[in-house]
Design an enzyme around this catalytic site. Sequence first.
Site, PDB file in Angstrom:
ATOM      1  N   SER A  97     -11.793  18.037  27.115  1.00  0.00           N
ATOM      2  CA  SER A  97     -11.416  16.970  25.666  1.00  0.00           C
ATOM      3  C   SER A  97     -11.270  18.898  25.131  1.00  0.00           C
ATOM      4  O   SER A  97     -11.322  19.453  24.548  1.00  0.00           O
ATOM      5  CB  SER A  97     -12.605  17.458  24.931  1.00  0.00           C
ATOM      6  OG  SER A  97     -12.446  16.684  23.724  1.00  0.00           O
ATOM      7  N   GLY A  98      -9.514  17.984  23.964  1.00  0.00           N
ATOM      8  CA  GLY A  98      -9.217  19.176  23.193  1.00  0.00           C
ATOM      9  C   GLY A  98      -9.996  19.413  21.718  1.00  0.00           C
ATOM     10  O   GLY A  98     -10.457  20.545  20.880  1.00  0.00           O
ATOM     11  N   SER A  99     -10.920  18.162  20.786  1.00  0.00           N
ATOM     12  CA  SER A  99     -10.835  18.575  19.865  1.00  0.00           C
ATOM     13  C   SER A  99     -13.044  19.558  20.153  1.00  0.00           C
ATOM     14  O   SER A  99     -12.818  20.054  20.060  1.00  0.00           O
ATOM     15  CB  SER A  99     -11.538  16.726  19.315  1.00  0.00           C
ATOM     16  OG  SER A  99     -12.336  16.617  20.050  1.00  0.00           O
ATOM     17  N   GLY A 265      -7.465  15.742  21.162  1.00  0.00           N
ATOM     18  CA  GLY A 265      -6.237  16.507  21.731  1.00  0.00           C
ATOM     19  C   GLY A 265      -5.972  16.229  22.678  1.00  0.00           C
ATOM     20  O   GLY A 265      -4.652  16.224  23.044  1.00  0.00           O
ATOM     21  N   THR A 266      -6.927  15.219  23.898  1.00  0.00           N
ATOM     22  CA  THR A 266      -5.905  14.823  24.982  1.00  0.00           C
ATOM     23  C   THR A 266      -4.845  13.419  24.819  1.00  0.00           C
ATOM     24  O   THR A 266      -4.440  13.396  25.608  1.00  0.00           O
ATOM     25  CB  THR A 266      -7.749  14.766  25.861  1.00  0.00           C
ATOM     26  OG1 THR A 266      -8.408  13.831  24.806  1.00  0.00           O
ATOM     27  CG2 THR A 266      -7.925  15.388  26.953  1.00  0.00           C
TER      28      THR A 266
END
Length: 356
Positions: A97-99, A265-266
Amino acid sequence: MLPIDRDGRTRKLGLIDMQSGGDVSRIVYSGVDNIPGHSTLEKMRYLQNHGDGLRRLLLSEPYGDPAMSVDLIVPPGDPRAQAGYIIMEAMGYPLYSGSNTICTATAVLQSGLVAMQEGEQNLVLESPAGLAHVTAQNRNGRVESITTQGEPAYVAARDLQVTMPRGDVIPFDVVWSGAFFAMVDASALGFALVADEFPKLASFGDSFIREVRKTFTEQHPQLGDVGPVPFAHFMGPVEQAPAGHYRSRSATYVHPGVICRSPTGTGTSARLALMAADGMLQPGEVLETVSPRNSSFLGTYLGDTTVGDRRAVNSNITGRAWTLSHSHLVVDLDDPLVDISDLEHLLLTEEGDGAR
């Protein structure tokens, strides 16, 4: 002041709550015992099968909220990484996960779990999906931005469709970017992707993902079975800002029932992969995704790679995280609202210096 445990029935967890783009990530850095497994992926699968009580506890009332995420700091299996982290959400255990990576990287640096350096600092974190290569920009003891390169993204399926309960036929594509995303055109569905639409987006997302799961059951070419599709990504129109910089409103639905506050982000990586496959984006160009709360992430298309026999896209995501709180959560094992199944064996009797 923490209460005194006179009968050995309370446990304590050290937490740092962060937010990036409006999504809250709860970083657990102490109070959890050793989790079996050599890699972060193996540790995640142990939690999934034998320790899901921790996720349920921290994401459910009265201790948490399903709209939050939890990131458990663990020792990395790869010697190139400074820390590992296991991501827990309402939908289960996303591999990346980006965040959550932005929040975790900021928390470990600002808290001193990894020594912070002034200026630009490179950091490697081990997610269940593999290594996340992070560049932090630090000034005066604060992390001012995080750029993270995680999972390559690839288009898994094109031109699929489902029929909704009321008979509407919804076309969609599926992209892998740390999880499978069902990508839908928001404008065709009548969504402007603004905050007032959260209830309608969540309601549509719930029905839509239930139908998608009946249609798409593909496995990841390297990771195998990664579970049913957990995310829907609503794509707004693409606008060009300066040359090489594009902007699009977006929203991500997390099953069951959550609309992310950040652009994710993803989700941004998935959109980049779709645009690259359609020839809409060239290496070095940037996509700025804007959430219904008007927060934004920057995604940069770095170039092509492969995942198995699939053409894939490398990208990085840039954002910033903010500290909400440092706290200790007290778990009373005799509290009737605490489900100690799959939980008690994970918690240290005495709080240690870090999650282990």
